[in-house]
Design a protein around this motif. Structure first.
Motif, PDB file in Angstrom:
ATOM      1  N   ARG A 168       0.858  -1.185   0.000  1.00 62.90           N
ATOM      2  CA  ARG A 168       0.000   0.000   0.000  1.00 62.90           C
ATOM      3  C   ARG A 168       0.897   1.240   0.000  1.00 62.90           C
ATOM      4  N   PRO A 169       0.567   2.316  -0.684  1.00 62.39           N
ATOM      5  CA  PRO A 169      -0.641   2.502  -1.471  1.00 62.39           C
ATOM      6  C   PRO A 169      -0.715   1.530  -2.652  1.00 62.39           C
ATOM      7  N   SER A 170      -1.938   1.175  -3.016  1.00 64.94           N
ATOM      8  CA  SER A 170      -2.155   0.223  -4.092  1.00 64.94           C
ATOM      9  C   SER A 170      -1.842   0.855  -5.450  1.00 64.94           C
ATOM     10  N   VAL A 171      -1.789   0.018  -6.474  1.00 63.97           N
ATOM     11  CA  VAL A 171      -1.605   0.518  -7.830  1.00 63.97           C
ATOM     12  C   VAL A 171      -2.735   1.477  -8.196  1.00 63.97           C
ATOM     13  N   ALA A 172      -3.967   1.116  -7.811  1.00 58.80           N
ATOM     14  CA  ALA A 172      -5.115   1.987  -8.089  1.00 58.80           C
ATOM     15  C   ALA A 172      -4.967   3.325  -7.373  1.00 58.80           C
ATOM     16  N   ASP A 173      -4.468   3.288  -6.128  1.00 60.74           N
ATOM     17  CA  ASP A 173      -4.247   4.532  -5.373  1.00 60.74           C
ATOM     18  C   ASP A 173      -3.248   5.440  -6.105  1.00 60.74           C
ATOM     19  N   ILE A 174      -2.202   4.848  -6.647  1.00 63.23           N
ATOM     20  CA  ILE A 174      -1.163   5.648  -7.301  1.00 63.23           C
ATOM     21  C   ILE A 174      -1.678   6.249  -8.610  1.00 63.23           C
ATOM     22  N   TYR A 175      -2.464   5.495  -9.355  1.00 57.23           N
ATOM     23  CA  TYR A 175      -3.058   6.071 -10.562  1.00 57.23           C
ATOM     24  C   TYR A 175      -4.036   7.187 -10.217  1.00 57.23           C
ATOM     25  N   ALA A 176      -4.740   7.047  -9.091  1.00 57.33           N
ATOM     26  CA  ALA A 176      -5.625   8.132  -8.635  1.00 57.33           C
ATOM     27  C   ALA A 176      -4.796   9.358  -8.244  1.00 57.33           C
ATOM     28  N   TYR A 177      -3.658   9.129  -7.622  1.00 58.23           N
ATOM     29  CA  TYR A 177      -2.741  10.209  -7.247  1.00 58.23           C
ATOM     30  C   TYR A 177      -2.244  10.941  -8.492  1.00 58.23           C
ATOM     31  N   ARG A 178      -1.853  10.181  -9.500  1.00 56.04           N
ATOM     32  CA  ARG A 178      -1.392  10.803 -10.742  1.00 56.04           C
ATOM     33  C   ARG A 178      -2.505  11.646 -11.373  1.00 56.04           C
ATOM     34  N   ALA A 179      -3.708  11.102 -11.406  1.00 58.58           N
ATOM     35  CA  ALA A 179      -4.824  11.831 -12.021  1.00 58.58           C
ATOM     36  C   ALA A 179      -5.118  13.126 -11.271  1.00 58.58           C
ATOM     37  N   TYR A 180      -5.048  13.063  -9.951  1.00 58.68           N
ATOM     38  CA  TYR A 180      -5.317  14.248  -9.124  1.00 58.68           C
ATOM     39  C   TYR A 180      -4.269  15.330  -9.375  1.00 58.68           C
ATOM     40  N   VAL A 181      -3.006  14.957  -9.328  1.00 60.79           N
ATOM     41  CA  VAL A 181      -1.929  15.932  -9.520  1.00 60.79           C
ATOM     42  C   VAL A 181      -1.954  16.475 -10.943  1.00 60.79           C
ATOM     43  N   ASP A 182      -2.209  15.621 -11.922  1.00 61.79           N
ATOM     44  CA  ASP A 182      -2.273  16.088 -13.313  1.00 61.79           C
ATOM     45  C   ASP A 182      -3.397  17.099 -13.502  1.00 61.79           C
ATOM     46  N   GLU A 183      -4.546  16.845 -12.877  1.00 66.91           N
ATOM     47  CA  GLU A 183      -5.669  17.789 -12.966  1.00 66.91           C
ATOM     48  C   GLU A 183      -5.311  19.126 -12.330  1.00 66.91           C
ATOM     49  N   GLN A 184      -4.674  19.073 -11.168  1.00 69.81           N
ATOM     50  CA  GLN A 184      -4.275  20.297 -10.476  1.00 69.81           C
ATOM     51  C   GLN A 184      -3.179  21.043 -11.244  1.00 69.81           C
ATOM     52  N   MET A 185      -2.264  20.296 -11.854  1.00 67.96           N
ATOM     53  CA  MET A 185      -1.228  20.941 -12.668  1.00 67.96           C
ATOM     54  C   MET A 185      -1.845  21.652 -13.870  1.00 67.96           C
ATOM     55  N   GLU A 186      -2.850  21.045 -14.469  1.00 64.81           N
ATOM     56  CA  GLU A 186      -3.507  21.679 -15.611  1.00 64.81           C
ATOM     57  C   GLU A 186      -4.183  22.983 -15.195  1.00 64.81           C
TER      58      GLU A 186
END
Length: 394
Positions: free
Chosen positions: A102-120
């Motif tokens: 943990r964090p799980s693979v799904a958690d990390i992809y959610a983390y990437r999506a969150y940061v990418d959205e905020q970066m945009e």
């Protein structure tokens, strides 16, 4: 006077950001969930750690200090995904990255999506200072470095699975690279400029453009092939200490090494693991996955040597390069007038300038446009898992 990055430039940076971030996930797309967690040796990081760490970089060095009101995705992730930045705080030991179920693979992809959205949102609504723009450019090149490491680490993980599973049945990273020409290029003695020059991005370890006097030398126009190295093996290269540095001979005895990484002698035939699975050795293909000890021993056996990094850079316009990282005879040291940046960013390169050797040229695992003639890679002499090869000098 400080300059700013225009909205037009920011849109270009955002497009570049999205492209690079998508590439990291594309590289992981053939993996099963279980593949993301494996760490066979301390030098190899689990793929999911790479995905999390590169995301942490943008969150830590762009969003948190510059985006007002930004809410950290998970406060514990600084401890999990900080690699080596003492300035930023405590972190999981490198050897323990494979214990992070943990964090799980799904958690990390959610983390990437969150940061990418905020970066945009940040990039679309900000006028960047030169300082922030430089950190963003560093972050993008940092992610590209990890894309190369992803390929090397994924290959190590799958290549040490007893089933030898293919990453992809056909993969451009492992395309056949046959030597098209041979011979040597004569370089005249003289004074040559070494280091980054021009405009655009470079890492701080490339800076300090300086002049270097070089004696005349001849450098091979092509890289060493599997067939040439196989002859070294067959003639007892791994059994004769005379060709090896003392540390290299110690490595031979400790590891019981008999061939490059991923080579296997099966049913009287040399095979090697590739990203496309286990295949027969092609003697005409360019050699890969040797360490500095092996490269220098082979050169000595041939009655030659490895180029210094200055010789390589002076000559590189005269031969094709970029297929394999090429070992040089140069220790990784600072150039004249080298200066570390303040804060955590200053930890990026300078702290590693000890006990490592320089490699030049990039490889087929290097993202397009990421390397250049002045680019300096560096690893300990024992490391084989990079896509590394040999170019000789006489």
């Amino acid at each position: 006077m400080e300059h700013t990055v225009t909205h037009f430039d920011t849109r270009l940076l955002l497009a570049k950001y999205k492209k690079i971030r998508m590439q990291s996930e594309h590289l992981c797309s053939p993996l099963e969930t279980e593949d993301y967690v494996v760490q066979p040796i301390p030098d190899v990081s689990p793929p999911k750690w790479h995905l999390g760490h590169t995301t942490w970089f943008f969150e830590t060095f762009i969003l948190l200090p510059n985006f007002s009101g930004y809410k950290e995705f998970n406060a514990q992730y600084n401890f999990v995904f900080n690699s080596y930045y003492e300035t930023v705080g405590a972190r999981v030991l490198r050897t323990d990255r494979g214990n992070l179920s943990r964090p799980s693979v799904a958690d990390i992809y959610a983390y990437r999506a969150y940061v990418d959205e905020q970066m945009e949102v940040f990039l679309e609504n900000s006028v960047l200072s030169d300082e922030v723009s430089a950190v963003l450019e560093l972050g993008l090149n940092h992610e590209q470095q990890h894309q190369e490491l992803l390929m090397t680490d994924i290959k190590y993980i799958l290549g040490h699975n007893p089933l030898f599973p293919a990453y992809r049945e056909t993969d451009s990273v492992e395309e056949d690279l046959s030597v098209m020409d041979s011979g040597f290029i004569s370089m005249a003695e003289g004074i040559y400029e070494i280091g980054f020059k021009g405009t655009g991005f470079s890492f701080d370890n490339e800076l300090g453009l300086h002049k270097k006097y070089l004696e005349a030398f001849d450098i091979a126009s092509s890289l060493v092939t599997n067939g040439e190295y196989l002859q070294f093996i067959q003639e007892g290269g791994y059994e004769n200490f005379i060709w090896w540095h003392s540390e290299g001979w110690d490595w031979i005895k400790q590891q019981q090494a008999k061939a490059p990484l991923y080579w296997h002698f099966i049913d009287g035939k040399w095979m090697h693991y590739t990203l496309g699975g286990l295949k027969a050795i092609n003697p005409y293909e360019v050699l890969c996955h040797v360490n500095f000890y092996e490269a220098s021993a082979f050169a000595a056996w041939k009655g030659m040597r490895l180029p210094t990094e200055e010789e390589w850079e002076a000559a590189c316009d005269h031969f094709y390069w970029g297929e394999r990282w090429e070992w040089t005879a140069s220790a990784y040291l600072p150039y004249p007038r080298y200066s570390k940046q303040p804060g955590a960013i200053g930890e990026y390169n300078g702290k590693f300038m000890v006990n490592q050797m320089v490699l030049r040229g990039g490889s087929t695992a290097t993202p397009e446009g990421h390397t250049r003639a002045s680019y300096r890679n560096f690893f300990h002499p024992r490391h084989q898992w990079q896509f590394s090869g040999i170019r000789l000098v006489r």
